[in-house]
Design a protein around this motif. Structure first.
Motif, short mmCIF file in Angstrom:
data_model
loop_
_atom_site.label_atom_id
_atom_site.label_comp_id
_atom_site.label_asym_id
_atom_site.label_seq_id
_atom_site.Cartn_x
_atom_site.Cartn_y
_atom_site.Cartn_z
N LEU A 74 -8.53 27.10 45.89
CA LEU A 74 -7.77 28.05 46.70
C LEU A 74 -8.46 28.31 48.04
O LEU A 74 -7.83 28.32 49.09
CB LEU A 74 -7.61 29.38 45.95
N ALA A 75 -9.77 28.52 47.99
CA ALA A 75 -10.49 28.94 49.19
C ALA A 75 -10.74 27.80 50.15
O ALA A 75 -10.66 27.98 51.37
CB ALA A 75 -11.81 29.59 48.80
N LEU A 76 -11.02 26.58 49.63
CA LEU A 76 -11.48 25.50 50.50
C LEU A 76 -10.56 24.29 50.54
O LEU A 76 -10.71 23.45 51.42
CB LEU A 76 -12.88 25.05 50.07
N GLY A 77 -9.65 24.17 49.60
CA GLY A 77 -8.81 22.98 49.57
C GLY A 77 -9.46 21.87 48.77
O GLY A 77 -10.26 22.10 47.86
N GLY A 78 -9.14 20.60 49.10
CA GLY A 78 -9.58 19.47 48.31
C GLY A 78 -10.96 18.97 48.66
O GLY A 78 -11.95 19.23 47.95
N ARG A 79 -11.10 18.25 49.76
CA ARG A 79 -12.37 17.61 50.09
C ARG A 79 -13.49 18.61 50.35
O ARG A 79 -14.61 18.41 49.85
CB ARG A 79 -12.18 16.70 51.31
N PRO A 80 -13.28 19.66 51.13
CA PRO A 80 -14.39 20.62 51.31
C PRO A 80 -14.85 21.24 50.00
O PRO A 80 -16.04 21.43 49.78
CB PRO A 80 -13.80 21.67 52.26
N ALA A 81 -13.90 21.58 49.11
CA ALA A 81 -14.27 22.17 47.83
C ALA A 81 -14.99 21.17 46.95
O ALA A 81 -15.93 21.53 46.22
CB ALA A 81 -13.03 22.70 47.12
N LYS B 207 -1.33 28.51 58.98
CA LYS B 207 -1.66 27.34 59.77
C LYS B 207 -3.09 26.89 59.51
O LYS B 207 -3.37 25.68 59.47
CB LYS B 207 -1.47 27.65 61.26
N LEU B 208 -4.00 27.84 59.35
CA LEU B 208 -5.38 27.49 59.05
C LEU B 208 -5.48 26.75 57.72
O LEU B 208 -6.15 25.72 57.61
CB LEU B 208 -6.24 28.76 59.01
N VAL B 209 -4.77 27.24 56.70
CA VAL B 209 -4.79 26.60 55.39
C VAL B 209 -4.17 25.21 55.47
O VAL B 209 -4.67 24.24 54.89
CB VAL B 209 -4.05 27.48 54.36
N LYS B 210 -3.06 25.08 56.21
CA LYS B 210 -2.36 23.80 56.30
C LYS B 210 -3.24 22.74 56.96
O LYS B 210 -3.30 21.60 56.51
CB LYS B 210 -1.07 23.98 57.09
N ARG B 211 -3.93 23.11 58.02
CA ARG B 211 -4.77 22.14 58.71
C ARG B 211 -6.04 21.83 57.94
O ARG B 211 -6.67 20.79 58.14
CB ARG B 211 -5.13 22.68 60.10
N GLN B 212 -6.41 22.72 57.04
CA GLN B 212 -7.63 22.54 56.26
C GLN B 212 -7.46 21.44 55.22
O GLN B 212 -8.44 20.89 54.74
CB GLN B 212 -7.98 23.86 55.58
N MET B 213 -6.22 21.10 54.88
CA MET B 213 -5.97 20.16 53.78
C MET B 213 -5.70 18.75 54.25
O MET B 213 -5.26 17.90 53.46
CB MET B 213 -4.81 20.68 52.93
N TYR B 214 -5.90 18.46 55.53
CA TYR B 214 -5.82 17.09 56.03
C TYR B 214 -4.49 16.41 55.67
O TYR B 214 -4.47 15.25 55.22
CB TYR B 214 -6.99 16.24 55.50
#
Length: 518
Positions: free
Chosen positions: A117-124, A495-502
């Protein structure tokens, strides 16, 4: 007081430790269920008759910076219920301890879910390896998707607005609970029918705060005819400012005459300005053709067909919004022009020296910018004191007409006074927009009818007609405490969450992340 550390305290509740084995991978704790019975998942009957046993290997929270495995000696039971079609079933555990078919304990799965939830896929995934909880990015997103969006409390006051999947191409809709200050739904598009379907399922809603777009107004009116619609105050203020900017663009011819810039002297233009001036002459020829056709009573659609120009361009010409000579951008010298004028009047005409002094004041531009400014001043003085024959851009004029007189320089004050004398209708439009924005700031509804009557006969008549069309929503915006500002803030987070998920942000995953982590 001393407490003894027991191995059973390290494992989830409901299990008894049978043994611990430490190898190169890490600790492996063998456990067995503490209970004697289990409930059939098919019929719910409780059984104590064991059929067989098998091993389940699970991942659990790390210990001492090493991953931990839990080996569960699980059991299979007979179901003795006569009407149950399931004769043998695997042992079930508490959902808060271990889910069926799970390869992770519930407490580890909760951490994986929160990381997703907090970081998405690759960062998490990268962060989980540092925590000794190696999980792939696909698994993280799959866990978030599986849990989905939590159920929301039925709202009574909502904010609705659009957001861009891809700017100018595809849009979605966000709906927020303004009382609880949280997002409750994302819709895949901004079509009125989609919003109407969602709103129809929430008949308890009493207030709908929205932007000034007609689509959401239509959807709310059809789905919730009893609800109060509230136009967004920020958009009303911004639309008023834009309406005044359009009025300035319509009045550019009168403005150029008023400030003595109706005639352009090509000798005083730079190479870039000469290119813009030649483009202006070509545009004037195109504008004359369009205006002549419109004067003959030909509709816009037919003008578009005959000339080949776009409908938007034809509308701009008919509204007088395509008459700027120069497409002026704000110069980096804008803040330093008063100082430069004073230095020039004192006889300091060396561009390099002026640039060095500006650098000491914090100017970050290059020498060429100051040298070109000095060159223009010299050419203007050689032309027998003629002015530069160049009007500021429409945006610059709108800014000069709307800021306080105490913040203007002497030359700007003279320019504003000349514009007010030469274009009195523009000065009236400025007062009308200022009065409207004053009503919003003071929450004063008493003057709205008089304002509409006055604005209807001015340069901002199109803005006044839009206010008249949605008068009830505008009146609610002036008097109501609700506004769509919260929704705009949630869009920034989305928008921040959307861009965070590549690029992995499909509607289900995007909604699960935005709504789940609040």
């Amino acid at each position: 007081m001393r407490f003894a550390l027991r191995a059973s305290s390290l494992v989830p509740s409901g299990f008894v430790v049978e043994g611990v084995n430490i190898d190169a991978v890490g600790p492996a704790i063998t456990v067995r269920p503490a209970g004697k019975t289990s409930q059939c998942p098919g019929c719910g009957a409780v059984s104590a008759r064991i059929h067989s046993r098998y091993r389940r290997q699970l991942k659990d929270l790390p210990i001492g910076n090493r991953p931990v495995r839990i080996v569960v000696l699980a059991r299979r039971f007979h179901c003795d219920a006569v009407l149950c079609g399931r004769r043998i079933f695997a042992e079930r555990f508490d959902q808060n301890v271990l889910a069926p078919w799970a390869r992770r304990t519930a407490r580890l799965d909760q951490i994986v879910y929160c990381l997703g939830l907090a970081l998405g896929g690759r960062p998490a995934a990268s962060f989980s390896r540092r925590l000794m909880l190696p999980v792939s990015n696909d698994t993280l997103l799959r866990v978030v998707r599986r849990r989905g969006s939590p159920r929301f409390v039925a709202p009574t006051v909502i904010g609705i607005d659009d957001w861009a999947w891809r700017r100018n191409q595809r849009y979605g809709t966000i709906i927020c609970d303004l009382e609880r200050r949280k997002t409750i739904a994302l819709l895949p598009d901004r079509e009125p029918a989609t919003a109407q379907e969602w709103l129809s399922a929430q008949p308890q809603i009493s207030v709908v705060a929205r932007d000034r777009g007609g689509g959401y107004a239509l959807a709310a009116a059809k789905a919730l005819p009893q609800a109060t619609q509230v136009a967004d105050r920020w958009h009303l203020m911004e639309n008023g400012s834009r309406a005044f900017l359009d009025a300035v663009r319509k009045s550019m011819r009168q403005i150029r005459v008023a400030i003595g810039a109706a005639t352009i002297n090509p000798d005083l233009l730079t190479a870039a300005e000469r290119i813009q001036y030649n483009g202006f002459l070509r545009r004037e020829e195109e504008n004359a053709v369009i205006l002549r056709l419109a004067k003959d009573g030909i509709p816009i659609k037919e003008i578009v067909r005959r000339t080949g120009y776009s409908r938007g361009l034809v509308r701009k010409v008919l509204r007088g919004q395509r008459s700027d000579v120069f497409r002026v951008r704000e110069s980096s010298l804008e803040l330093y022009l008063p100082w430069l004028d004073a230095q020039w009047a004192a006889g300091r005409h060396n561009g390099s020296e002026l640039w060095r002094q500006l650098k000491a004041q914090g100017f970050r531009g290059c020498l060429r910018v100051v040298s070109e400014w000095a060159g223009r001043r010299r050419r203007a003085e050689k032309a027998d004191g003629e002015a530069l024959s160049r009007a500021p851009s429409a945006r610059t004029i709108a800014r000069l007409l709307t800021i306080g007189r105490d913040d203007l320089t002497k030359s700007e004050t003279v320019t504003v006074a000349a514009i007010e004398r030469g274009a009195p209708a523009l000065a009236e439009a400025r007062e009308i927009i200022a009065a409207f924005q004053g009503m919003i700031r003071k929450k004063s509804l008493a003057d709205l009818d008089a304002w509409l009557e006055r604005a209807g006969a001015s340069l901002v008549a199109s803005f006044a007609s839009g206010v008249t069309k949605y008068r009830a929503a505008v009146a609610a915006a002036i008097t109501s405490p609700w506004s769509n500002g919260q929704t705009e803030g949630q869009i920034t987070k989305l928008k921040l969450v959307k861009r965070q998920m590549y690029g992995r942000g499909k509607i289900d995953l995007l909604q699960a992340r935005v709504i789940g982590f609040q």
